[in-house]
Scaffold this motif. Structure first.
Motif, short mmCIF file in Angstrom:
data_model
loop_
_atom_site.label_atom_id
_atom_site.label_comp_id
_atom_site.label_asym_id
_atom_site.label_seq_id
_atom_site.Cartn_x
_atom_site.Cartn_y
_atom_site.Cartn_z
N VAL A 19 0.80 -1.22 0.00
CA VAL A 19 0.00 0.00 0.00
C VAL A 19 0.83 1.27 0.00
O VAL A 19 0.52 2.21 -0.71
N PRO A 20 1.92 1.36 0.81
CA PRO A 20 2.70 2.59 0.76
C PRO A 20 3.19 2.91 -0.65
O PRO A 20 3.12 4.04 -1.10
N ALA A 21 3.68 1.86 -1.36
CA ALA A 21 4.15 2.09 -2.72
C ALA A 21 2.99 2.45 -3.62
O ALA A 21 3.10 3.34 -4.47
N ALA A 22 1.85 1.78 -3.43
CA ALA A 22 0.70 2.04 -4.29
C ALA A 22 0.17 3.45 -4.07
O ALA A 22 -0.23 4.13 -5.01
N SER A 23 0.17 3.89 -2.80
CA SER A 23 -0.32 5.23 -2.52
C SER A 23 0.56 6.27 -3.19
O SER A 23 0.08 7.26 -3.74
N ALA A 24 1.86 6.05 -3.14
CA ALA A 24 2.76 6.97 -3.81
C ALA A 24 2.54 6.91 -5.31
O ALA A 24 2.59 7.93 -6.00
N ASN A 25 2.28 5.70 -5.83
CA ASN A 25 2.08 5.54 -7.27
C ASN A 25 0.85 6.27 -7.75
O ASN A 25 0.76 6.64 -8.92
N ALA A 26 -0.13 6.45 -6.87
CA ALA A 26 -1.39 7.05 -7.29
C ALA A 26 -1.34 8.58 -7.30
O ALA A 26 -2.34 9.23 -7.50
N GLY A 63 3.69 -1.94 -10.07
CA GLY A 63 4.23 -0.58 -9.99
C GLY A 63 5.52 -0.53 -9.19
O GLY A 63 6.47 0.16 -9.54
N MET A 64 5.56 -1.31 -8.11
CA MET A 64 6.74 -1.36 -7.27
C MET A 64 7.94 -1.92 -8.05
O MET A 64 9.05 -1.39 -8.00
N TYR A 65 7.71 -3.02 -8.80
CA TYR A 65 8.79 -3.66 -9.53
C TYR A 65 9.20 -2.92 -10.79
O TYR A 65 10.31 -3.11 -11.29
N SER A 66 8.32 -2.09 -11.33
CA SER A 66 8.62 -1.40 -12.58
C SER A 66 9.12 0.02 -12.37
O SER A 66 9.31 0.76 -13.34
N ILE A 225 8.22 -8.52 -15.39
CA ILE A 225 7.50 -7.89 -14.28
C ILE A 225 6.42 -8.84 -13.77
O ILE A 225 6.23 -9.01 -12.56
N ALA A 226 5.68 -9.47 -14.70
CA ALA A 226 4.63 -10.41 -14.29
C ALA A 226 5.21 -11.56 -13.48
O ALA A 226 4.63 -11.99 -12.48
N ASN A 227 6.37 -12.06 -13.89
CA ASN A 227 7.01 -13.15 -13.17
C ASN A 227 7.44 -12.72 -11.77
O ASN A 227 7.31 -13.49 -10.80
#
Length: 259
Positions: A19-26, A63-66, A225-227
């Motif tokens: 979530v922290p990464a996702a929140s930043a991504n948004a 998003g985190m991995y890319s 990324i999917a892997n």
């Protein structure tokens, strides 16, 4: 139900990390970058938690991995609000209003409730209630936009079909809803994930949200990324993605007379 609940708890654990990464991504700045894939996960009253959170986590991890090339947010047709999930589950906060013309992906989950009956908490009634909101008209706008992919999970395809949005389109839903899907004008396909053209992707039962999201991550960002996401979740994408291309199999049961 216990297995599904266990899977949800596992996903929730990963969510606490992602979530922290996702929140930043948004963040709005990232949404305007042309090289960023933006994903909107739609919430409506009575939505299924796993239908929504499984794709959310896949895209957040991608998003985190890319390096923030994927952004993801929870949205609703009405805008920022607390949205109750089905089966008396917890509410999630929709951060903003669904934008049908935002380039990227829109994920429409199904509902969580009783499979049948006349009470308000049945899946058909929850989907019908969602249909009465501006949601399906907004999804129609998205389906008319060449820069938007609409993806459904489980009963999400039924919600769209109820408003005629899947007429003569190949799609799948939960096995218990396949007959209703066909009755609503769609072409039911028995596959875990179905792609009808590049801009309409549907998933079958509740856990197929993982497969829909992983397929879209691989399609948009590539297999590495999917892997990486699969390894993080200890889950491998299941099933061949059905597409209306290639050689069709022989139907040995069609027009077969009983002797």
């Amino acid at each position: 139900m216990r297995k599904m609940f266990g899977l949800f708890l596992s996903l929730a654990l990963v969510l606490s990390l992602a979530v922290p990464a996702a929140s930043a991504n948004a963040a709005p700045d990232n949404q305007n970058r042309k090289d960023t894939l933006h994903v909107q996960v739609v919430l409506f009253d009575g939505f299924d938690l796993l239908d929504a959170l499984a794709p959310y986590e896949v895209f957040a991890a991608a998003g985190m991995y890319s390096g923030d090339k994927v952004t993801v947010e929870l949205v609703s047709a009405e805008g920022k609000r607390s949205v109750p999930s089905g089966l008396g589950g917890p509410s999630l906060e929709a951060k903003s209003k669904l934008d049908p013309h935002q380039p990227g992906i829109i994920v429409v989950p199904g509902a969580a409730g009783k499979p049948a009956g006349n009470t308000p908490d049945t899946i058909p009634n929850l989907l019908w209630k969602a249909k009465q909101t501006p949601l399906t008209s907004m999804i129609k706008q998205a389906m008319d936009d060449k820069e938007v992919t609409v993806a459904t999970v489980c009963g999400g395809s039924l919600l769209l079909a109820m408003d005629g949005l899947l007429k003569d389109r190949h799609a799948v839903t939960n096995p218990i809803g396949m007959t209703a899907l066909g009755a609503a004008g769609a072409i039911p396909v028995e596959a875990r994930v179905v792609e009808d053209g590049p801009r309409l992707v549907s998933g079958g039962g509740v856990t197929s949200g993982l497969d829909v999201a992983l397929y879209l991550v691989e399609r948009e960002l590539g297999p590495q990324i999917a892997n990486a996401v699969e390894n993080l979740f200890q889950y491998e994408q299941r099933g061949t993605v059905w597409k209306a291309e290639g050689t069709a199999p022989i139907d040995f049961f069609k027009n077969t007379a009983v002797k």
